[in-house]
Design a protein around this motif. Sequence first.
Motif, PDB file in Angstrom:
ATOM      1  N   SER A  77      85.166  59.934  37.541  1.00  0.00           N
ATOM      2  CA  SER A  77      84.105  59.245  36.980  1.00  0.00           C
ATOM      3  C   SER A  77      83.894  57.904  37.793  1.00  0.00           C
ATOM      4  CB  SER A  77      84.344  58.683  35.591  1.00  0.00           C
ATOM      5  OG  SER A  77      83.634  58.032  35.010  1.00  0.00           O
ATOM      6  N   HIS A  78      83.577  56.852  37.377  1.00  0.00           N
ATOM      7  CA  HIS A  78      83.455  55.680  38.207  1.00  0.00           C
ATOM      8  C   HIS A  78      84.437  54.531  38.295  1.00  0.00           C
ATOM      9  CE1 HIS A  78      81.586  53.208  35.165  1.00  0.00           C
ATOM     10  NE2 HIS A  78      81.057  54.368  34.991  1.00  0.00           N
ATOM     11  N   LEU A  79      84.605  53.656  39.331  1.00  0.00           N
ATOM     12  CA  LEU A  79      85.613  52.913  39.283  1.00  0.00           C
ATOM     13  C   LEU A  79      85.047  51.283  39.213  1.00  0.00           C
ATOM     14  CD1 LEU A  79      88.163  53.993  41.942  1.00  0.00           C
ATOM     15  CD2 LEU A  79      88.587  53.651  39.397  1.00  0.00           C
ATOM     16  N   TYR A  88      87.283  50.381  29.877  1.00  0.00           N
ATOM     17  CA  TYR A  88      87.349  51.750  29.690  1.00  0.00           C
ATOM     18  C   TYR A  88      86.179  52.591  30.317  1.00  0.00           C
ATOM     19  CZ  TYR A  88      91.019  50.113  26.408  1.00  0.00           C
ATOM     20  OH  TYR A  88      92.174  49.678  25.857  1.00  0.00           O
ATOM     21  N   ASP A  89      85.065  51.878  30.542  1.00  0.00           N
ATOM     22  CA  ASP A  89      83.892  52.590  31.031  1.00  0.00           C
ATOM     23  C   ASP A  89      84.175  53.010  32.450  1.00  0.00           C
ATOM     24  OD1 ASP A  89      81.242  53.124  31.911  1.00  0.00           O
ATOM     25  OD2 ASP A  89      80.487  51.570  31.239  1.00  0.00           O
ATOM     26  N   GLY A  90      84.168  54.120  32.450  1.00  0.00           N
ATOM     27  CA  GLY A  90      84.432  54.556  34.020  1.00  0.00           C
ATOM     28  C   GLY A  90      85.779  54.910  34.320  1.00  0.00           C
ATOM     29  N   LEU A 175      85.677  62.983  32.113  1.00  0.00           N
ATOM     30  CA  LEU A 175      85.834  62.420  30.732  1.00  0.00           C
ATOM     31  C   LEU A 175      85.382  60.967  30.808  1.00  0.00           C
ATOM     32  CD1 LEU A 175      88.960  62.490  28.851  1.00  0.00           C
ATOM     33  CD2 LEU A 175      88.138  60.183  29.443  1.00  0.00           C
ATOM     34  N   HIS A 176      84.622  60.522  29.601  1.00  0.00           N
ATOM     35  CA  HIS A 176      84.031  59.172  29.551  1.00  0.00           C
ATOM     36  C   HIS A 176      84.073  58.671  28.077  1.00  0.00           C
ATOM     37  CE1 HIS A 176      81.322  55.825  30.401  1.00  0.00           C
ATOM     38  NE2 HIS A 176      81.362  55.886  31.628  1.00  0.00           N
ATOM     39  N   ILE A 177      83.952  57.364  27.895  1.00  0.00           N
ATOM     40  CA  ILE A 177      84.055  56.707  26.587  1.00  0.00           C
ATOM     41  C   ILE A 177      82.420  56.953  26.189  1.00  0.00           C
ATOM     42  CG2 ILE A 177      85.775  55.101  26.751  1.00  0.00           C
ATOM     43  CD1 ILE A 177      83.417  53.124  27.118  1.00  0.00           C
TER      44      ILE A 177
END
Length: 406
Positions: A77-79, A88-90, A175-177
């Motif tokens: 995902s992204h940092l 949590y996002d990313g 995986l993502h929120i």
Amino acid sequence: MNNQRFLSSVESLGQIGWEDGKGLYRTAFSEAFVKGREFVAGLMKEARMDVRVDSVGNLFGRYEGNNKNAPAVLLGSHLDSVPGGGKYDGHLGVLSALEAARSLHERGALFCPVEVVGFNAEEGGDMGGTFGSRAVCGDVKSLPAPEVLASLNLSAEKIASAKLDFSKYRAYLELHIEQGPVLWRRKIPIGIPTAIVGITRYLITMEGQANHAGTTPMDERKDAMKEAVKLLARWYDQVDEMCGAEKAEKNEKNFVCNVGTFALEPGSASVIPGVASFALELRSTDDTVVKMLAGKFRELLQSMALPASMELMISKPAVTLDESLRALIRDTCREMKIASLDMPSGAGHDASPLAMKIPSAMIFVPSTDGISHNLEENTSNGDMLLGVEVLEKTLEKLAGYTSHRS
Ligand SMILES: [Zn+2]
């Protein structure tokens, strides 16, 4: 998987760029972003991965598995974060991917190569949203001014050389929120996005005539603000009509719209506004719905008393996620005896550009109270761990020995 190791990595990365009372400031290309990326690179090295940072700042960690010539499974995902974002996002997606891959590697269970990615600049900014993932997909179409590029240590050549050869990859998992309230409210631990909404934005400009606010009679004014507000009131009446409470239940049109900016010129309390402009954003998993909505808006615009324009700013098509990967995730949940829910994603993700290149799927975990892009953003430890377990078991089905024995 190692629960403690995973949870402490989430906690530690969440501290990098964190400002008490304000939230996470790990915006793309910032010092905090580079620090965060170095931290994750350190974890990857500790996990005995081959680590590289590409020419646009994306981080990759790779295991060759037992059959290094086979196409790899990419996951991550992204940092980067929005300014004042949550923990949590990313980054949950990057660390979950790392833990899932590491755990399979430690068990000697990896048959084919697996690559974990931490993308740069998903959250927008000078380069536009999902920049890092669009760069690896060769999908960066417009560039900002050269001085902006240079300030980010980027160039057209660097962006071009970030492109991956997708014949060497077979799937992407993220995986993502959820960033919305659906899973949280319904107490369902795993969401399986069916599609990611397309995002279309228009700049609407209403032209009136600036004049003295005290001496111009009311019936002689060409008030751009007044006309724009009338337009929006009519528009929202139509929107409510199309997706009122009982219709939303059935999710008939499956769209959302937003006007999040509004500007007046010249912008003085004693001057009648000569120009009113705002951004109209439309999102749907069905591009024909966006087209239909834009058409309705244009009709309304043309019926107004003042001249107005409607200029396309961005148009990202909706993306359908891979049915067989989604089935794999659904099967995993069934085997684990946990509930899952098929649902659309109302937010854009790195999986959007990737899905245009290779079969891609996502796993959503619940966001407490549906809050995201906010320092209050939260996902419980239990929900995070279940998410990683689903990811690991799904990855094993794709890249593990068990899947290649028959
Ligand atoms: Zn995100």
